[in-house]
Design a protein around this motif. Sequence first.
Motif, PDB file in Angstrom:
ATOM      1  N   MET A   1       8.734  10.845  44.351  1.00 40.20           N
ATOM      2  CA  MET A   1       7.799  10.022  45.096  1.00 40.20           C
ATOM      3  C   MET A   1       7.351  10.799  46.323  1.00 40.20           C
ATOM      4  SD  MET A   1       9.775   6.446  44.589  1.00 40.20           S
ATOM      5  CE  MET A   1       8.773   5.279  45.453  1.00 40.20           C
TER       6      MET A   1
ATOM      7  N   ARG B   1       3.002   7.103  49.085  1.00 41.04           N
ATOM      8  CA  ARG B   1       3.771   7.951  48.162  1.00 41.04           C
ATOM      9  C   ARG B   1       5.052   8.488  48.800  1.00 41.04           C
ATOM     10  NH1 ARG B   1       0.882   9.167  43.480  1.00 41.04           N
ATOM     11  NH2 ARG B   1       2.329  10.843  43.008  1.00 41.04           N
TER      12      ARG B   1
ATOM     13  N   GLU C   1       2.975   5.779  37.362  1.00 40.09           N
ATOM     14  CA  GLU C   1       1.907   5.991  38.344  1.00 40.09           C
ATOM     15  C   GLU C   1       0.814   4.948  38.116  1.00 40.09           C
ATOM     16  OE1 GLU C   1       1.305   8.444  40.726  1.00 40.09           O
ATOM     17  OE2 GLU C   1       2.918   9.868  40.358  1.00 40.09           O
TER      18      GLU C   1
ATOM     19  N   PHE D   1       2.751   2.803  40.908  1.00 44.49           N
ATOM     20  CA  PHE D   1       2.910   3.625  42.104  1.00 44.49           C
ATOM     21  C   PHE D   1       1.602   3.949  42.813  1.00 44.49           C
ATOM     22  CE2 PHE D   1       4.508   7.834  43.934  1.00 44.49           C
ATOM     23  CZ  PHE D   1       5.096   7.203  45.013  1.00 44.49           C
TER      24      PHE D   1
ATOM     25  N   MET E   1      10.483  10.035  40.315  1.00 43.21           N
ATOM     26  CA  MET E   1      10.274   8.670  40.817  1.00 43.21           C
ATOM     27  C   MET E   1      11.632   8.141  41.246  1.00 43.21           C
ATOM     28  SD  MET E   1       7.540   6.778  41.131  1.00 43.21           S
ATOM     29  CE  MET E   1       6.352   7.141  39.854  1.00 43.21           C
TER      30      MET E   1
END
Length: 457
Positions: free
Chosen positions: A1, A27, A239, A243, A386
């Motif tokens: 991340m 992020r 993603e 995310f 992640m």
Amino acid sequence: MCGVFGVQGSLDATKYTFLGLYALQHRGEESAGIVTFNREKANIVKGCGLVEEVFKKVNLDEIQGSLAMGHVRYSTTGSSNDINVQPFMVKHRGKTLAVVHNGNLTNTSFLSQQLESSGSIFQTSMDSEILIHLLAKSSEDDLENKFVEALGHVEGAYSALFMVDDILVGARDPYGVRPLSLGKKDGAYFFTSETCAFDLVGVEYIRDIARGEIVFIYPDGKIASKQMKKAKASRCVFEQVYFARPDSLVFGQSISKQRKRLGHVLAEESFVDADMVLAVPDSGNFAAMGYAEKSGIPFEMGIVRNHYIGRTFIKSSQLIREFSVKIKLNPIRDLVDGKKIVLVDDSIVRGTTSKRRVEALRECGAKEIHMRVSCPPVVSPCFYGMDFPSTKDLIGAQKSVEAIGDHIGVDSLSYLSLQGMKNALNGEKDEFCDACFSKSYPIKVDQSANKYVMENA
Ligand code: SF4
């Protein structure tokens, strides 16, 4: 991340990078940093905290460069302390080498043992440092071949930017797990993890860096590309579903549109009759709109998000933290009282916050709560960058869907199916990594040698 942003060929490169990092703050909130190169000199500013905190007292004019690259970090490998903050920069044979990296390498133990036995001394526990050592060790003379040779040793997920004096390099791993886009403005070139950062500074999106591609941008504006051997496309599906920011293009696709499509398929798979569709803001907004569109049930803004929850609050006393879910998201009593609700969120990871949100809706008089989740249960950790809790804390790995529904206190709970998610995002093609949902890992992970894996498996 993590998020990366880089600029070559603008006198405002430092300011653009600072703004780019702001746009990529979601992020990574643990640390931030920028390295710049101006004529003969490199400057670096980095530290723990949000972009705003790290650069509060920095005069950006004093670190001005025509090349700049930056990083926001949420540590996945390497502990979160000052020494592991990126950019990572060294001097080697008269040149300044620096790297910023998003992703996780999967053969770090093997590589670091090899490098150490041939004399390398590591300053950090970040896998990004390995990339620099490999470059420094490469026997190739030509810079572009050096990169191809060095990155050829690396396995795992990386979207990385490198600075070699006044040359900016962007590279994506052969599987293309993490995103990296290329853009242009007034003759300058830009790299970013997500295009929301391009929008902020008015950069035109040109294209994504291909998987296994290394792009070199020289100070005279020349651009060159080398292609490593490609592996099976394995873009991180998380993603798309969770995310990235909804105003971004990631892997060339609009995230907001993708999330609406997830909502459409969710409604097809698990329709329930109700008075309204509510989103858990902001994460569930677009999937909830998609669900409402497809089901014909009205979408209501029934939960209000407080945007002023700072990090101090999160770190404060247990008593105050107990109110954190409610202070962050508060249901509108007049809207939900006596109503049957479809509550849409983008994921349930630990289950703790979902439970508190459901309790808050019940306290406001909701008659029925049917929770719909726009991805399948998360059942396995991510080894490609992640940050997930370990398997024992992933509620999807520990309980059945029915038991999760009981635990969070809803009348019914449905997740999007794995096939439904693939259909919504990808059509016929199978170009995603979905290992945290399917346990089918596209890149081999050395379980015995990888510290991160050992801790999380
Ligand atoms: S395991 Fe999950 S989070 Fe990790 S890269 Fe694959 S899809 Fe993304």
